[in-house]
Design an enzyme around this catalytic site. Structure first.
Site, PDB file in Angstrom:
ATOM      1  N   TYR A   8      53.433  29.730  29.445  1.00  0.00           N
ATOM      2  CA  TYR A   8      53.989  29.623  28.099  1.00  0.00           C
ATOM      3  C   TYR A   8      54.773  28.331  27.885  1.00  0.00           C
ATOM      4  O   TYR A   8      55.247  28.077  26.784  1.00  0.00           O
ATOM      5  CB  TYR A   8      54.928  30.805  27.834  1.00  0.00           C
ATOM      6  N   GLY A   9      54.902  27.511  28.939  1.00  0.00           N
ATOM      7  CA  GLY A   9      55.761  26.332  28.844  1.00  0.00           C
ATOM      8  C   GLY A   9      55.071  25.065  29.301  1.00  0.00           C
ATOM      9  O   GLY A   9      54.004  24.704  28.801  1.00  0.00           O
ATOM     10  N   THR A  10      55.666  24.412  30.284  1.00  0.00           N
ATOM     11  CA  THR A  10      55.205  23.084  30.703  1.00  0.00           C
ATOM     12  C   THR A  10      53.887  23.105  31.460  1.00  0.00           C
ATOM     13  O   THR A  10      53.331  22.043  31.733  1.00  0.00           O
ATOM     14  CB  THR A  10      56.271  22.380  31.567  1.00  0.00           C
ATOM     15  N   LEU A  11      53.356  24.281  31.798  1.00  0.00           N
ATOM     16  CA  LEU A  11      52.059  24.355  32.479  1.00  0.00           C
ATOM     17  C   LEU A  11      50.873  24.408  31.515  1.00  0.00           C
ATOM     18  O   LEU A  11      49.724  24.263  31.928  1.00  0.00           O
ATOM     19  CB  LEU A  11      52.009  25.580  33.406  1.00  0.00           C
ATOM     20  N   GLU A  83      57.837  27.196  40.457  1.00  0.00           N
ATOM     21  CA  GLU A  83      58.746  28.058  39.702  1.00  0.00           C
ATOM     22  C   GLU A  83      59.892  28.607  40.563  1.00  0.00           C
ATOM     23  O   GLU A  83      60.731  29.345  40.073  1.00  0.00           O
ATOM     24  CB  GLU A  83      57.969  29.219  39.062  1.00  0.00           C
TER      25      GLU A  83
END
Length: 158
Positions: A8-11, A83
């Site tokens: 949901y983010g920087t990936l 993570e």
């Protein structure tokens, strides 16, 4: 063995850490479809490095949009390193609803949540969809640009 992971983010594609999912040295990461969380969660941007966090507070926030990937064991282990699971983020299975395609059922995916977060994080702006270049003006700072001795965990963890 393959695993489904919701990012949901920087990936996500076109985000600063997407290269983790595409680097063959990290294993296999194959895009499946876009999706959103079945439950609402607060997606916030926190720390002085503008890191996106999905707070483990079901029922608050939004049905967060992201991407579903199928990954192998090696890739999952590399994502756990990125993570800092289980010390920072905690990886748990959750229901993700595909946004498009022929999938009509929820997909069980691994999701990286921030648990044991500082309660004041719930008062931060909450997003439905993350982009490092969003109009929020909170551009993600890559690890290579951070002080390696800086412990920012207390900014978000209890």
């Amino acid at each position: 063995m393959s695993h489904k992971v919701f990012v949901y983010g920087t990936l996500k594609r076109n985000e600063p850490n997407h290269h983790w999912l595409t680097d063959p040295k990290n294993g296999v990461g194959t895009f499946m479809t876009e999706g959103k969380t079945k439950n609402k969660y607060p997606l916030i941007i926190g720390t002085r490095y503008n890191i996106p966090f999905l707070l483990q507070a079901p029922g608050k926030g939004h049905h967060v949009k992201g991407e579903i990937y199928e990954v192998d064991d090696l890739m999952l282990s590399k994502l756990d390193i990125l993570e800092d699971h289980p010390n920072y983020y905690v990886r748990e299975v959750d229901d993700i609803v595909p946004i498009s395609g022929s999938q009509s059922e929820n997909i069980k995916c691994w999701v990286y949540f921030l648990k044991n977060f500082r309660p004041e994080l719930l008062s931060k702006q909450q997003f439905e969809c993350y982009s490092s270049n969003g109009d929020h003006g909170l551009k993600y700072m890559e690890r290579s640009n951070r002080d390696p001795n800086d412990d920012y965990y207390p900014e978000v963890k209890r």
